[in-house]
Write a protein that holds these residues in place. Structure first.
Motif, mmCIF file in Angstrom:
data_model
loop_
_atom_site.group_PDB
_atom_site.id
_atom_site.type_symbol
_atom_site.label_atom_id
_atom_site.label_comp_id
_atom_site.label_asym_id
_atom_site.label_seq_id
_atom_site.Cartn_x
_atom_site.Cartn_y
_atom_site.Cartn_z
ATOM 1 N N LEU A 320 22.950 -7.865 70.680
ATOM 2 C CA LEU A 320 22.463 -7.690 72.054
ATOM 3 C C LEU A 320 23.434 -6.855 72.872
ATOM 4 O O LEU A 320 24.511 -6.498 72.412
ATOM 5 C CB LEU A 320 22.238 -9.051 72.721
ATOM 6 N N GLY A 362 16.116 -4.072 73.169
ATOM 7 C CA GLY A 362 16.424 -5.381 72.603
ATOM 8 C C GLY A 362 16.716 -6.404 73.678
ATOM 9 O O GLY A 362 16.118 -6.388 74.754
ATOM 10 N N ILE A 363 17.662 -7.289 73.401
ATOM 11 C CA ILE A 363 18.025 -8.351 74.342
ATOM 12 C C ILE A 363 19.206 -7.887 75.178
ATOM 13 O O ILE A 363 20.224 -7.426 74.653
ATOM 14 C CB ILE A 363 18.387 -9.645 73.590
ATOM 15 N N HIS A 395 8.926 -4.373 79.116
ATOM 16 C CA HIS A 395 10.098 -5.199 79.372
ATOM 17 C C HIS A 395 9.686 -6.548 79.941
ATOM 18 O O HIS A 395 8.566 -6.724 80.426
ATOM 19 C CB HIS A 395 11.060 -4.489 80.322
ATOM 20 N N SER A 396 10.605 -7.480 79.895
ATOM 21 C CA SER A 396 10.369 -8.818 80.436
ATOM 22 C C SER A 396 11.666 -9.323 81.045
ATOM 23 O O SER A 396 12.740 -9.164 80.452
ATOM 24 C CB SER A 396 9.900 -9.759 79.322
ATOM 25 N N GLN A 407 18.361 -12.906 81.512
ATOM 26 C CA GLN A 407 18.029 -12.250 80.251
ATOM 27 C C GLN A 407 16.868 -11.275 80.440
ATOM 28 O O GLN A 407 15.883 -11.599 81.102
ATOM 29 C CB GLN A 407 17.655 -13.295 79.198
ATOM 30 N N THR A 409 14.455 -8.492 78.116
ATOM 31 C CA THR A 409 14.102 -7.834 76.852
ATOM 32 C C THR A 409 13.427 -6.518 77.205
ATOM 33 O O THR A 409 12.641 -6.440 78.141
ATOM 34 C CB THR A 409 13.158 -8.694 75.992
ATOM 35 N N ARG A 410 13.764 -5.497 76.447
ATOM 36 C CA ARG A 410 13.239 -4.161 76.754
ATOM 37 C C ARG A 410 12.970 -3.395 75.466
ATOM 38 O O ARG A 410 13.787 -3.413 74.543
ATOM 39 C CB ARG A 410 14.238 -3.389 77.623
ATOM 40 N N GLN A 411 11.827 -2.745 75.424
ATOM 41 C CA GLN A 411 11.465 -1.906 74.283
ATOM 42 C C GLN A 411 12.270 -0.622 74.312
ATOM 43 O O GLN A 411 12.383 0.031 75.351
ATOM 44 C CB GLN A 411 9.966 -1.572 74.341
ATOM 45 N N ARG A 412 12.869 -0.287 73.188
ATOM 46 C CA ARG A 412 13.606 0.971 73.127
ATOM 47 C C ARG A 412 12.631 2.110 72.892
ATOM 48 O O ARG A 412 11.794 2.059 71.995
ATOM 49 C CB ARG A 412 14.621 0.928 71.979
#
Length: 516
Positions: A320, A362-363, A395-396, A407, A409-412
């Protein structure tokens, strides 16, 4: 919001800077030999099935086999396999009629990879993620052809409208239009940019994508795997396709050919905005002229400074990314809670920008400055969500935990951008070590002895000011006085602030450097 695209074309590739209100938010780099870019279509050969991973390794021409997981196969993978074989063996001069193609049954979500790709067939795949480090590309059989207003998805009959179009009436209107003009055996996803567009504009976009699909059929005919079947548009036009809007008011290009390509592309997709493209031919580098270079140097690296004095520490681990928020010398009041809230809000805006700029995926764990009030924690979370709304990546954002961690999370979207903003120390050449003063003293004494034995009598030693102080300390017993007595020579020592700490030079009576 004021949006600008600055395009710097060089001999090795193209650099693209995307600015929002003069602030750098995305940096893209497209090399001239770029391959395996996201969106490219390849005819691959299944090399190995791994039932334990429920995945396959596929040869697409990269040095390492690409990875294809069962969840990325697409429900219509049997149709794709059938289409691939027909297209490869097609004998008709104008190609077979895709509207008459009979689709195969969908696969189940809980199936096994060896049930679908048994026999290791050739398969048409799309690059989902570019190769990174020791990993090959990540593949998908969920084929999609993106246009300006719609995305064409072959082998299904589904019409979907972007959830970002909030008006239910507009969604119904677009759905009705697209359903009427949708070609057979194609599904269509209506993009956010289609809001308010006419039937003619949507139909024109669909026809262009149909021509792209015909090109794919043509390129598949007689193809031998592994081979690239269709390349994604260059990044300049793909960025324009995804981002061009009413507040996109400037595109500056420093290459004549690229200027023509960009202008013609905008002429095709948005004729009323052709005048936003300009050709740059000033003597100063284009990134320097528009302040991009300075922002790149200040925005990348482990430490990111904020205008108020607060700063971020960004660390990358295997699992991460960790971002630590520090208040520095920032202080807005005598109340610690207020200081923490203001610093965290400022940091949230910069963190959202950094995630886009570096394309961190990712995280991501963010250690904000501790706050006691639940309302303040909620404000920071809502601010983070608001700042990330302009991020095109999925993303979240989770609520701040009791430990003060948020925290994300995100798409690359592409390989993470890392630019080295540090330089090797000129004194130690990046090793982190220099000679001890005892060894330095010994080296200077040896060279002095050599010069004296070779007839030099009037010498000047030039050193760094700190070394100068070390050599001349003591009124009667300094190192310089000791050397004068020992070698019976006229030795003068001078300091020079431009010298590195361990740099020294001997000069003769004519003030010329003596080379060794």
């Amino acid at each position: 919001m004021n949006k600008e695209l600055i395009i710097n074309a060089g001999p090795t590739g193209v650099e693209i800077a995307f600015l929002e209100d003069k602030k750098l938010v995305e940096l893209h780099n497209e090399t001239t030999d770029a391959s395996f870019a996201v969106g490219d279509l390849y005819l691959g050969k299944v090399k190995k099935l791994i039932p334990g991973l429920n995945a396959a390794f596929v040869d697409v021409g990269f040095e390492k086999d690409a990875f294809l997981h069962y969840t990325d196969l697409s429900p219509y993978v049997r149709s794709i396999l059938k289409f691939t074989q027909i297209a490869m063996n097609d004998k008709e001069p104008n190609g077979f009629d895709f509207s008459k193609f009979q689709s195969e049954a969908e696969i189940v979500k809980t199936g096994k990879i060896n049930e679908v790709l048994n026999g290791k067939p050739h398969v048409l795949v799309q690059i989902l993620k570019e190769p990174i480090a020791a990993k090959g590309p990540r593949l998908s059989c969920e084929l999609s052809l993106p246009g300006r207003f719609v995305v064409l998805t072959p082998f299904n009959e589904i019409v979907a409208v972007s959830k970002k179009i909030h008006s239910s009436e507009e969604r119904k209107r677009l759905h009705k239009i697209v359903e009427a003009i949708r070609p057979k055996n194609f599904g269509v996803i209506v993009r956010t940019a289609a809001e308010g567009k006419s039937t003619a504009e949507l139909h024109q976009d669909l026809l262009a994508l149909e021509e792209t699909w015909k090109t794919i059929k043509t390129n598949l005919k007689g193809a031998v795997a592994p081979v690239r079947i269709l390349s994604e548009e260059n990044k300049t036009t793909s960025i324009l396709r995804d981002l061009l809007s009413a507040d996109f008011n400037k595109v500056v290009v420093n290459d004549k050919n690229l200027f023509g390509v960009t202008q013609s592309y905008i002429q095709r997709i948005a004729p009323d905005k052709t005048d936003i493209v300009s050709f740059y031919q000033n003597g100063l580098p284009i990134f320097d002229q528009f302040g991009v270079t300075k922002q790149v140097k200040s925005s990348f690296g482990k430490t990111v400074n904020l205008p108020s004095g607060a700063y971020l520490i960004i660390e990358h681990t295997e699992a991460l990314h960790v971002i630590d928020v520090n208040s520095g010398y920032k202080s807005v009041s005598n109340n610690q809670e207020d200081n923490a809230l203001e610093t965290n809000l400022e940091a949230a805006e910069e963190i959202a920008r950094q995630l886009r700029l570096r394309d961190i995926g990712g995280i991501i764990v963010i250690d904000f400055i501790d706050m006691k009030l639940p309302d303040n924690k909620r404000k920071v979370q809502e601010a983070m969500e608001g700042f990330m709304k302009t991020d095109r990546a999925k993303h979240s954002v989770l609520p701040i935990s009791k430990f003060g961690l948020l925290q994300v999370t995100r798409q690359r979207m592409r390989p993470e951008v890392n630019i080295n903003t540090s330089e090797a120390c000129p004194a130690c050449n990046g090793t982190g070590k220099i000679s001890s003063t005892l060894l330095l003293e010994d080296e200077m004494e040896k060279r002095l002895a050599y010069l004296v034995t070779h007839g030099h009598k009037n010498l000047t030693l030039v050193v760094h000011p700190i070394v100068y102080s070390y050599l001349t300390k003591g009124l009667f017993s300094s190192i310089i006085k000791k050397w004068k007595r020992k070698f019976k020579t006229n030795l003068k020592v001078l300091s020079n602030t431009n010298y590195h700490l361990i740099e020294f030079r001997f000069m003769n009576e004519h003030e010329e450097e003596i080379k060794f």
